[in-house]
Design a protein around this motif. Structure first.
Motif, PDB file in Angstrom:
ATOM      1  N   GLU A  54       0.818  -1.210   0.000  1.00  0.00           N
ATOM      2  CA  GLU A  54       0.000   0.000   0.000  1.00  0.00           C
ATOM      3  C   GLU A  54       0.855   1.266   0.000  1.00  0.00           C
ATOM      4  O   GLU A  54       0.478   2.280  -0.594  1.00  0.00           O
ATOM      5  CB  GLU A  54      -0.919  -0.006   1.225  1.00  0.00           C
ATOM      6  CG  GLU A  54      -1.999  -1.081   1.162  1.00  0.00           C
ATOM      7  CD  GLU A  54      -2.711  -1.313   2.491  1.00  0.00           C
ATOM      8  OE1 GLU A  54      -3.717  -2.039   2.506  1.00  0.00           O
ATOM      9  OE2 GLU A  54      -2.242  -0.774   3.519  1.00  0.00           O
ATOM     10  N   GLN A  55       2.018   1.199   0.638  1.00  0.00           N
ATOM     11  CA  GLN A  55       2.904   2.362   0.706  1.00  0.00           C
ATOM     12  C   GLN A  55       3.678   2.581  -0.589  1.00  0.00           C
ATOM     13  O   GLN A  55       4.215   3.669  -0.820  1.00  0.00           O
ATOM     14  CB  GLN A  55       3.891   2.184   1.859  1.00  0.00           C
ATOM     15  CG  GLN A  55       3.256   2.178   3.244  1.00  0.00           C
ATOM     16  CD  GLN A  55       4.189   1.653   4.312  1.00  0.00           C
ATOM     17  OE1 GLN A  55       5.380   1.420   4.056  1.00  0.00           O
ATOM     18  NE2 GLN A  55       3.676   1.442   5.516  1.00  0.00           N
ATOM     19  N   ASN A  56       3.729   1.552  -1.425  1.00  0.00           N
ATOM     20  CA  ASN A  56       4.523   1.618  -2.660  1.00  0.00           C
ATOM     21  C   ASN A  56       3.659   1.196  -3.840  1.00  0.00           C
ATOM     22  O   ASN A  56       3.601   0.008  -4.191  1.00  0.00           O
ATOM     23  CB  ASN A  56       5.754   0.713  -2.532  1.00  0.00           C
ATOM     24  CG  ASN A  56       6.688   1.149  -1.426  1.00  0.00           C
ATOM     25  OD1 ASN A  56       7.568   1.975  -1.613  1.00  0.00           O
ATOM     26  ND2 ASN A  56       6.486   0.594  -0.236  1.00  0.00           N
ATOM     27  N   PRO A  57       2.953   2.140  -4.467  1.00  0.00           N
ATOM     28  CA  PRO A  57       2.035   1.831  -5.572  1.00  0.00           C
ATOM     29  C   PRO A  57       2.712   1.019  -6.679  1.00  0.00           C
ATOM     30  O   PRO A  57       3.867   1.256  -7.013  1.00  0.00           O
ATOM     31  CB  PRO A  57       1.626   3.220  -6.072  1.00  0.00           C
ATOM     32  CG  PRO A  57       1.794   4.112  -4.885  1.00  0.00           C
ATOM     33  CD  PRO A  57       2.985   3.572  -4.141  1.00  0.00           C
ATOM     34  N   GLY A  58       1.963   0.062  -7.199  1.00  0.00           N
ATOM     35  CA  GLY A  58       2.485  -0.800  -8.252  1.00  0.00           C
ATOM     36  C   GLY A  58       3.128  -2.062  -7.729  1.00  0.00           C
ATOM     37  O   GLY A  58       3.522  -2.924  -8.515  1.00  0.00           O
ATOM     38  N   SER A  59       3.231  -2.184  -6.411  1.00  0.00           N
ATOM     39  CA  SER A  59       3.846  -3.372  -5.814  1.00  0.00           C
ATOM     40  C   SER A  59       2.885  -4.558  -5.857  1.00  0.00           C
ATOM     41  O   SER A  59       1.661  -4.381  -5.930  1.00  0.00           O
ATOM     42  CB  SER A  59       4.245  -3.096  -4.358  1.00  0.00           C
ATOM     43  OG  SER A  59       5.203  -2.062  -4.298  1.00  0.00           O
ATOM     44  N   THR A  60       3.435  -5.767  -5.801  1.00  0.00           N
ATOM     45  CA  THR A  60       2.619  -6.978  -5.773  1.00  0.00           C
ATOM     46  C   THR A  60       3.052  -7.855  -4.612  1.00  0.00           C
ATOM     47  O   THR A  60       4.216  -7.857  -4.205  1.00  0.00           O
ATOM     48  CB  THR A  60       2.745  -7.783  -7.076  1.00  0.00           C
ATOM     49  OG1 THR A  60       4.124  -8.156  -7.278  1.00  0.00           O
ATOM     50  CG2 THR A  60       2.259  -6.971  -8.269  1.00  0.00           C
ATOM     51  N   CYS A 155      10.110   2.219   2.847  1.00  0.00           N
ATOM     52  CA  CYS A 155      11.026   1.805   1.772  1.00  0.00           C
ATOM     53  C   CYS A 155      11.356   3.047   0.956  1.00  0.00           C
ATOM     54  O   CYS A 155      10.467   3.656   0.346  1.00  0.00           O
ATOM     55  CB  CYS A 155      10.363   0.741   0.892  1.00  0.00           C
ATOM     56  SG  CYS A 155      11.399   0.229  -0.496  1.00  0.00           S
ATOM     57  N   GLU A 156      12.643   3.422   0.979  1.00  0.00           N
ATOM     58  CA  GLU A 156      13.091   4.602   0.248  1.00  0.00           C
ATOM     59  C   GLU A 156      14.468   4.338  -0.346  1.00  0.00           C
ATOM     60  O   GLU A 156      15.327   3.728   0.293  1.00  0.00           O
ATOM     61  CB  GLU A 156      13.175   5.831   1.164  1.00  0.00           C
ATOM     62  CG  GLU A 156      11.834   6.391   1.591  1.00  0.00           C
ATOM     63  CD  GLU A 156      11.984   7.635   2.457  1.00  0.00           C
ATOM     64  OE1 GLU A 156      10.960   8.275   2.743  1.00  0.00           O
ATOM     65  OE2 GLU A 156      13.121   7.974   2.849  1.00  0.00           O
ATOM     66  N   ASN A 157      14.643   4.792  -1.587  1.00  0.00           N
ATOM     67  CA  ASN A 157      15.953   4.727  -2.248  1.00  0.00           C
ATOM     68  C   ASN A 157      16.531   3.305  -2.240  1.00  0.00           C
ATOM     69  O   ASN A 157      17.722   3.101  -2.019  1.00  0.00           O
ATOM     70  CB  ASN A 157      16.935   5.690  -1.577  1.00  0.00           C
ATOM     71  CG  ASN A 157      16.431   7.116  -1.581  1.00  0.00           C
ATOM     72  OD1 ASN A 157      15.907   7.587  -2.589  1.00  0.00           O
ATOM     73  ND2 ASN A 157      16.579   7.809  -0.449  1.00  0.00           N
ATOM     74  N   GLY A 158      15.656   2.339  -2.466  1.00  0.00           N
ATOM     75  CA  GLY A 158      16.122   0.953  -2.538  1.00  0.00           C
ATOM     76  C   GLY A 158      16.514   0.357  -1.206  1.00  0.00           C
ATOM     77  O   GLY A 158      17.239  -0.652  -1.170  1.00  0.00           O
ATOM     78  N   LYS A 159      16.036   0.945  -0.106  1.00  0.00           N
ATOM     79  CA  LYS A 159      16.378   0.423   1.221  1.00  0.00           C
ATOM     80  C   LYS A 159      15.125   0.339   2.088  1.00  0.00           C
ATOM     81  O   LYS A 159      14.236   1.183   2.001  1.00  0.00           O
ATOM     82  CB  LYS A 159      17.408   1.332   1.917  1.00  0.00           C
ATOM     83  CG  LYS A 159      18.755   1.381   1.221  1.00  0.00           C
ATOM     84  CD  LYS A 159      19.714   2.299   1.960  1.00  0.00           C
ATOM     85  CE  LYS A 159      21.070   2.349   1.263  1.00  0.00           C
ATOM     86  NZ  LYS A 159      22.015   3.259   1.970  1.00  0.00           N
ATOM     87  N   LEU A 160      15.078  -0.689   2.927  1.00  0.00           N
ATOM     88  CA  LEU A 160      14.004  -0.827   3.910  1.00  0.00           C
ATOM     89  C   LEU A 160      14.495  -0.342   5.271  1.00  0.00           C
ATOM     90  O   LEU A 160      15.632  -0.620   5.653  1.00  0.00           O
ATOM     91  CB  LEU A 160      13.567  -2.289   4.055  1.00  0.00           C
ATOM     92  CG  LEU A 160      12.731  -2.939   2.953  1.00  0.00           C
ATOM     93  CD1 LEU A 160      12.278  -4.323   3.412  1.00  0.00           C
ATOM     94  CD2 LEU A 160      11.544  -2.090   2.561  1.00  0.00           C
TER      95      LEU A 160
END
Length: 289
Positions: A54-60, A155-160
């Motif tokens: 939900e925090q990252n649109p387009g995720s599955t 999740c930002e800049n490729g990091k959790l």
């Protein structure tokens, strides 16, 4: 950024109802004799995965599980809550797997899925309580891992960014993707099933679950999403020698439901003799050793 998230989930026997038929003659758990449930901490992991989606649109979010055909119920339960897809590893060659063989099978399946950003599962399953599978999957795939997670913050800049429990408190860590995360039971509980999703996916089945006299056969041609992905050892290019009983060095001697009685208790001092007597008793009863 959009993420491809895989949730490791397991259908487990309800260990609150262990009876005399809990073990097979081969020393494995007799799952047919116990009610099957969604492993509790895997539900916590699923909730973290859905929040990340939900925090990252387009995720599955996909559910990966291993077991007999009836374990497809775990995938359905995931779909009812908001997962997008699922994969069932089912093959007689997978049967009787310990943590080593289980992690091998899951790792081969994740490699087949490909391009996975986050693998997330519960800390441990209630039918084993080892907390080994998640870390073993990470090791086999050569991925970073974060254990005892309580919340995936962002999740930002490729990091959790993850808050995890440690002795005496909690710490916040940052890890680059891809990563394997295991989640504690103290994390947020999983959301309930969504009524619309239940109606959409209630007929979803794996091919091995179907029978010739099964109703609604035409639905599977009209709605391809109702056919759950089912993989065998060969489908994931697995080595049969590393799967199931043949790939499992761990053997279970017995499963028992033990109820502690106060009259069985004893008080020990810190003396060398008391400690030595305790160790001898534990060895003699084969509790340790």
């Amino acid at each position: 950024m959009s993420l491809r998230i895989v949730v490791l989930a397991k259908q487990v026997p309800d260990t609150r109802n262990v009876g005399k038929d809990a073990m097979t003659a081969e020393g494995t758990v007799n799952r047919a004799a116990l009610p099957a449930i969604f492993n509790p901490e895997d539900l916590n992991a699923l909730e973290q995965a859905l929040r990340l989606k939900e925090q990252n649109p387009g995720s599955t979010v996909g559910i990966l599980t291993m077991g007999p055909p009836r374990a497809a119920e775990i995938i359905r339960q995931g779909l009812y809550r908001g997962a997008d897809t699922g994969w069932l590893l089912t093959d007689r060659l997978f049967a009787g797997a310990d943590t080593l063989a289980t992690s091998y099978a899951l790792a081969t399946a994740i490699q087949k899925i490909g391009n996975v950003d986050v693998v997330i599962g519960g800390r441990q399953a209630i039918d084993g309580d080892t907390a080994q599978v998640g870390p073993q999957v990470a090791q086999k795939l050569g991925l970073n891992q974060v254990t005892y997670a309580e919340n995936i913050e962002k999740c930002e800049n490729g990091k959790l960014t993850i808050r995890r429990l440690i002795d005496g408190g909690a710490e916040t860590v940052e890890t680059p993707l891809p990563v394997v995360v295991t989640v504690n039971g103290s994390a947020a509980p999983c959301r309930p099933c969504n009524a619309k999703l239940v109606m959409k996916y209630k007929r979803a089945t794996a091919p091995l679950e179907r029978t010739e006299d099964m109703p609604y056969q035409n639905l599977y041609e009209e709605r391809p999403y109702l056919t759950l992905t089912q993989w065998s050892v060969a489908d994931v290019d697995g080595d049969p020698a590393q799967c199931g009983l043949s790939g499992s060095p761990t053997k279970v001697k017995a499963v028992k439901n033990i109820v502690f009685q106060a009259k069985e208790s004893k008080t020990l001092t810190g003396s060398d003799n008391d400690i030595e007597d305790l160790i001898k008793e534990l060895l003699n009863e084969k509790i340790i050793g």
